[in-house]
Scaffold this active site. Structure first.
Site, PDB file in Angstrom:
ATOM      1  N   ALA A  27       0.851  -1.182   0.000  1.00  0.00           N
ATOM      2  CA  ALA A  27       0.000   0.000   0.000  1.00  0.00           C
ATOM      3  C   ALA A  27       0.893   1.241   0.000  1.00  0.00           C
ATOM      4  O   ALA A  27       2.085   1.167   0.320  1.00  0.00           O
ATOM      5  CB  ALA A  27      -0.903  -0.002   1.228  1.00  0.00           C
ATOM      6  N   GLY A  34      -0.210  -4.920   0.869  1.00  0.00           N
ATOM      7  CA  GLY A  34      -1.451  -4.825   0.112  1.00  0.00           C
ATOM      8  C   GLY A  34      -1.339  -5.446  -1.266  1.00  0.00           C
ATOM      9  O   GLY A  34      -2.322  -5.961  -1.808  1.00  0.00           O
ATOM     10  N   GLU A  42      -1.939  -9.048  -0.772  1.00  0.00           N
ATOM     11  CA  GLU A  42      -3.362  -9.294  -0.498  1.00  0.00           C
ATOM     12  C   GLU A  42      -4.207  -9.163  -1.759  1.00  0.00           C
ATOM     13  O   GLU A  42      -5.187  -9.895  -1.929  1.00  0.00           O
ATOM     14  CB  GLU A  42      -3.837  -8.350   0.601  1.00  0.00           C
ATOM     15  CG  GLU A  42      -3.214  -8.709   1.947  1.00  0.00           C
ATOM     16  CD  GLU A  42      -3.623  -7.780   3.066  1.00  0.00           C
ATOM     17  OE1 GLU A  42      -4.255  -8.252   4.021  1.00  0.00           O
ATOM     18  OE2 GLU A  42      -3.300  -6.573   2.986  1.00  0.00           O
ATOM     19  N   GLU A  52       3.579  -6.305   7.373  1.00  0.00           N
ATOM     20  CA  GLU A  52       2.837  -5.217   8.013  1.00  0.00           C
ATOM     21  C   GLU A  52       3.163  -5.019   9.483  1.00  0.00           C
ATOM     22  O   GLU A  52       3.181  -3.875   9.969  1.00  0.00           O
ATOM     23  CB  GLU A  52       1.316  -5.452   7.858  1.00  0.00           C
ATOM     24  CG  GLU A  52       0.747  -5.046   6.506  1.00  0.00           C
ATOM     25  CD  GLU A  52       0.774  -6.177   5.494  1.00  0.00           C
ATOM     26  OE1 GLU A  52       0.057  -6.093   4.499  1.00  0.00           O
ATOM     27  OE2 GLU A  52       1.538  -7.156   5.693  1.00  0.00           O
TER      28      GLU A  52
END
Length: 252
Positions: free
Chosen positions: A62, A105, A108, A128
């Protein structure tokens, strides 16, 4: 139109390329919004989606600058989570080509795909906890379904990253190929899917996504609908006619 998501129309599928190479395709709000718009299209058009990244990276995570500024209300809104759920729930298959980094991210997003193909430079995982957060956009429930509890727990609790060979051995990707060959394999799979009955493909995906408690009832209900389908009758009749013609040739 988004400058962060390049979309190419193909005969058998839609190719969507994450295109922020200067940020290693980090997933920001603009990219999330573009993915939502694409999902809105594919929920209606019902076409296979091939996801890839530009510049030798799938998605390195992210956008940390944006993530740093988010607060509790943003977490509860599930900005990335809802987007990846929508991708996972698309009616037709999603194929991800994972080149280079697929982290946080980005990993994911990859877990939300139905089929993942890696390249030799793939590095995938969820670091993370080193940033003071958890992998909250799907990893804690999807990853263990893909690789099993033991490896998923180690990856998520220690931040362990997998290379291409480890990802292949764990079943996280179905093949490891050079970048051009990996994309070609994704296209080949999309072409193969396009030759099948879309209704049967969509029913299969719904059954695959259903919880264990829904089986076998969901399978029987989906099959009941397909058994009444004219396309099922047409395809089976064509199969029987081809087999009969082949046998006739063999007996001559």
């Amino acid at each position: 139109m988004s400058e962060t998501l390049r979309i190419e129309e193909r005969d058998s599928h839609v190719l969507a390329v994450l295109d922020r190479p200067e940020k290693r395709n980090a997933i920001d709000q603009e990219l999330v919004d573009a993915l939502h718009r694409l999902c809105a299209r594919l929920e209606v058009e019902r076409r296979t989606l091939v996801l890839a990244g530009s510049g030798g990276t799938f998605a390195a995570g992210a956008d940390i600058a944006q993530l740093r500024e988010r607060r509790a209300t943003d977490a509860l809104a599930g900005i990335n989570t809802r987007c990846f759920q929508r991708i996972r729930a698309l009616p037709m298959p999603v194929i991800a080509v994972l080149d280079g980094y697929a982290l946080g991210g980005g990993a994911e997003l990859a877990y939300a795909a139905d089929i993942r193909i890696g390249t030799p430079t793939l590095t995938i995982g969820n670091p993370e906890t080193g940033l003071g957060i958890i992998a909250a956009a799907g990893a804690t429930w999807r990853l263990k379904e893909i690789v099993g509890d033991a490896l998923a727990s180690e990856m998520l609790l220690t931040g362990r990253l997998l290379g291409a060979d480890e990802a292949l051995a764990a079943g996280l990707v179905s093949a490891v190929l050079e970048p051009e060959a990996a994309l070609a394999r994704a296209v080949e799979l999309a072409d193969r899917i396009a030759a099948l009955d879309p209704a049967a493909t969509q029913a299969t995906k719904r059954s695959l996504l259903a919880p264990a408690s829904a089986h076998p009832e969901i399978d029987l209900a989906e099959q009941a609908v397909l058994f009444e389908s004219p396309e099922k009758h047409r395809r089976m009749t064509a199969f029987l006619e081809r087999r009969s013609a082949k046998r006739t040739q063999e007996t001559r």
